[in-house]
Design an enzyme around this catalytic site. Structure first.
Site, PDB file in Angstrom:
ATOM      1  N   ASP A   1      50.362  37.295  43.045  1.00  0.00           N
ATOM      2  CA  ASP A   1      50.257  38.024  41.182  1.00  0.00           C
ATOM      3  C   ASP A   1      48.125  38.267  41.374  1.00  0.00           C
ATOM      4  O   ASP A   1      47.462  38.869  42.220  1.00  0.00           O
ATOM      5  CB  ASP A   1      49.274  35.789  40.585  1.00  0.00           C
ATOM      6  CG  ASP A   1      49.794  35.974  39.973  1.00  0.00           C
ATOM      7  OD1 ASP A   1      49.535  36.877  38.387  1.00  0.00           O
ATOM      8  OD2 ASP A   1      49.526  34.977  38.548  1.00  0.00           O
ATOM      9  N   TRP A   2      48.743  38.692  39.938  1.00  0.00           N
ATOM     10  CA  TRP A   2      46.478  39.465  39.523  1.00  0.00           C
ATOM     11  C   TRP A   2      45.405  39.429  40.451  1.00  0.00           C
ATOM     12  O   TRP A   2      44.906  38.176  40.201  1.00  0.00           O
ATOM     13  CB  TRP A   2      46.618  39.274  38.030  1.00  0.00           C
ATOM     14  CG  TRP A   2      45.722  40.491  37.815  1.00  0.00           C
ATOM     15  CD1 TRP A   2      44.170  40.389  37.982  1.00  0.00           C
ATOM     16  CD2 TRP A   2      45.421  41.876  36.673  1.00  0.00           C
ATOM     17  NE1 TRP A   2      44.121  41.736  37.211  1.00  0.00           N
ATOM     18  CE2 TRP A   2      44.731  42.374  36.576  1.00  0.00           C
ATOM     19  CE3 TRP A   2      47.243  41.547  36.121  1.00  0.00           C
ATOM     20  CZ2 TRP A   2      44.930  43.242  35.349  1.00  0.00           C
ATOM     21  CZ3 TRP A   2      47.606  43.491  35.366  1.00  0.00           C
ATOM     22  CH2 TRP A   2      45.722  43.856  35.250  1.00  0.00           C
TER      23      TRP A   2
END
Length: 535
Positions: A274-275
């Site tokens: 994820d980011w």
């Protein structure tokens, strides 16, 4: 399964010609925010692509893309990036272009939690076919959906994106979304991404990014079910979540990613973080710096690093000094190359013209919104309404075109939106009240109405990422409006548009009918009217 010997051999052939740096480049996903980028940044990005330092681009402005209001339309630079990768780089490897296309592109469908309330998974699959057709038109070949988090706390802002609390519903949604996005055979139409693996929706207290505690019993019987269904439907990518589970960050857990996801569940695609999830391992206390974060994540099985440059800055040294094996690096690169072959990107890297039947997409959005609507209360069978009667309309959601689209609507086209007021007026020339003063020059008209339709609910802006709430009741002003109408002796029909379940126990007695319409997408108003008037 999708991974054939032919694809494996093609990927191995490409891999054999790559330097260590070029291999690491395939593991690096960079951010590009469309027309907001400066010429200098665009040149720097093209130079990175030309040097083989980029494997994928995510079209997003920031980590909170679900709340942004900036659509992506710049296909010209998308093609420039792909041309640079294919024609100007030494490797010639095409790029994957990802975007959070969660429940619609130009045509917006109900939020996923609402879709699941339809229990019509064939229609959900058709919806994602429509969504993918529109996304591909803009060169988005990797849709970062479906979100398969199981969640039981409606205070969590991202509950709107998930499938609710039931593992069976999650399984059926996973199958529908993945097959709708990808199709059922190689070459796939686009890549889907099952997220967030695993346990993100179980965050304590409904607070985003909080820790989670999940027993193995619950993990296997509740939380993994939807991911297994996605894998069985040939999902090409999985996103690792950035929560901790039982004290261990998921993105550094070899047990969760390699042993369970790959070994036990049989996942053959690649895992993207994820980011900033890799660099966040420092904040989570398991890594002292970027270098150690990169080592932990790649050795755990996270193949692609989303935007934080941890891999591209650190992995070469880690491989050369033996802290990450060449075999581990090669396996990660192979998985990414195999996905690109499964999408036929080496043969067709550029945007292909598509015949988009937008009327069909609008029809499907209308149909899915209708089937997602839930009748919670219908005292004395007040519904359906007689279109020949006289009604008054009030409430803050009557004309709110943006909120009915829901959060995580990055590219919705306003020309396809039907508001609740517009939908009702197609069937009945209702009289609109001032929401807080039911009198004035039109008092006579109002006094001759027996029924008031109240469009209530919550703004899209209190749902989505980093949008958790401590109080999920209707706003005080909306409660006042309900009680005022009841005090005036009117029958009250509440049309409630929300992304999450809301607490209604203190106003239920003052409402005759409750129609739960969710954030239903572009055609919310049409679907609401068709239900209200018995169509």
């Amino acid at each position: 399964m999708w991974l054939s010997e032919d694809i494996k051999n093609k990927a191995k052939k490409i891999l054999s010609g790559l330097t260590i740096r070029q291999k690491i480049g395939q593991l690096n996903q960079v951010q590009w925010s469309g027309g907001a980028s400066s010429p200098k940044k665009d040149k720097e990005l093209l130079d990175m692509i030309r040097n083989g330092d980029v494997g994928s681009v995510i079209f997003a402005f920031n980590a909170y893309a679900g709340s942004e209001e900036k659509p992506f339309n710049d296909t010209e630079f998308r093609e420039t990036m792909q041309h640079t990768a294919v024609e100007e780089s030494e490797t010639g490897i095409p790029l994957l272009f990802g975007r959070d296309v969660i429940h619609g592109h130009k045509t917006v469908f109900p939020v996923p939690l609402a879709m699941c309330a339809s229990f019509n998974f064939d229609l959900i699959r058709e919806a994602y076919q429509c969504i993918t057709d529109e996304a591909l038109q803009y060169g988005i070949n990797w849709l970062l959906t479906p979100m398969l988090d199981l969640c039981r706390d409606p205070r969590w802002g991202r509950i709107i994106e998930c499938t609710g609390e039931d593992p069976f519903v999650g399984e059926q949604f996973a199958k529908a979304a993945v097959s709708g996005i990808q199709g059922v055979k190689v070459p796939f139409n686009a890549a889907s991404c099952a997220k967030h693996y695993i346990g993100y929706g179980a965050s304590e207290g409904g607070r985003d990014y909080a820790r989670t505690e999940i027993s193995d019993y619950s993990l296997y019987n509740y939380y993994l079910k939807a991911f297994k269904a996605a894998i069985d439907s040939n999902v090409l990518t999985v996103m690792s979540s950035f929560n901790e589970m039982n004290g261990e960050p998921v993105s550094s857990s070899k047990r969760l990613i390699t042993d369970i996801l790959r070994g036990e569940l049989g996942f053959d695609g690649f895992v993207v973080s994820d980011w900033d999830a890799v660099i966040q391992l420092i904040k989570q206390g398991v890594a002292i710096d970027k270098r150690e974060a990169a080592r932990l994540a790649l050795n755990a099985g996270v193949d692609m690093d989303m935007v934080d440059r941890t891999y591209i800055d650190s992995l070469e040294e880690l491989v050369l000094n033996g802290q990450v094996s060449m075999e581990t690096l090669d396996n990660a690169v192979l998985r990414i190359l195999e996905v690109k072959f499964a999408l036929n990107l080496f043969e067709n890297p550029y945007i292909e013209p598509r015949d988009i039947n937008i009327e069909r997409h609008i029809q499907k959005a209308n149909e899915l919104c209708r089937e997602s609507i839930v009748l919670l209360k219908n005292k004395d069978n007040i519904l359906p309404l007689d279109r020949n009667d006289k009604f008054a309309l009030a409430g803050p959601m009557l004309h709110d075109a943006r909120s009915i689209l829901g959060s995580w609507t990055l590219d919705g086209d306003e020309k396809y939106i039907v508001t609740i007021a517009d939908g009702i007026r197609k069937y009945n020339n209702s009289f609109e009240l001032d929401s807080f003063y039911a009198a004035g020059q039109n008092r006579y008209d109002f006094e001759n109405c027996e029924t008031v339709i109240l469009a209530l609910g919550e703004s899209y802006d209190v749902t989505g990422e980093a949008r958790s709430l401590s109080d999920i009741s209707l706003a005080c002003e909306q409660k006042y409006l309900i009680r005022r109408m009841k005090k005036l002796g009117k029958k009250v029909v509440a049309v409630i548009s929300a992304g999450r379940p809301l607490a209604l126990e203190d106003i239920d007695k003052d409402i005759d009918a409750i129609l739960w319409v969710w954030h239903g997408g572009s055609r919310t108003g049409s679907a609401v009217a068709e239900i209200l008037f018995g169509e």
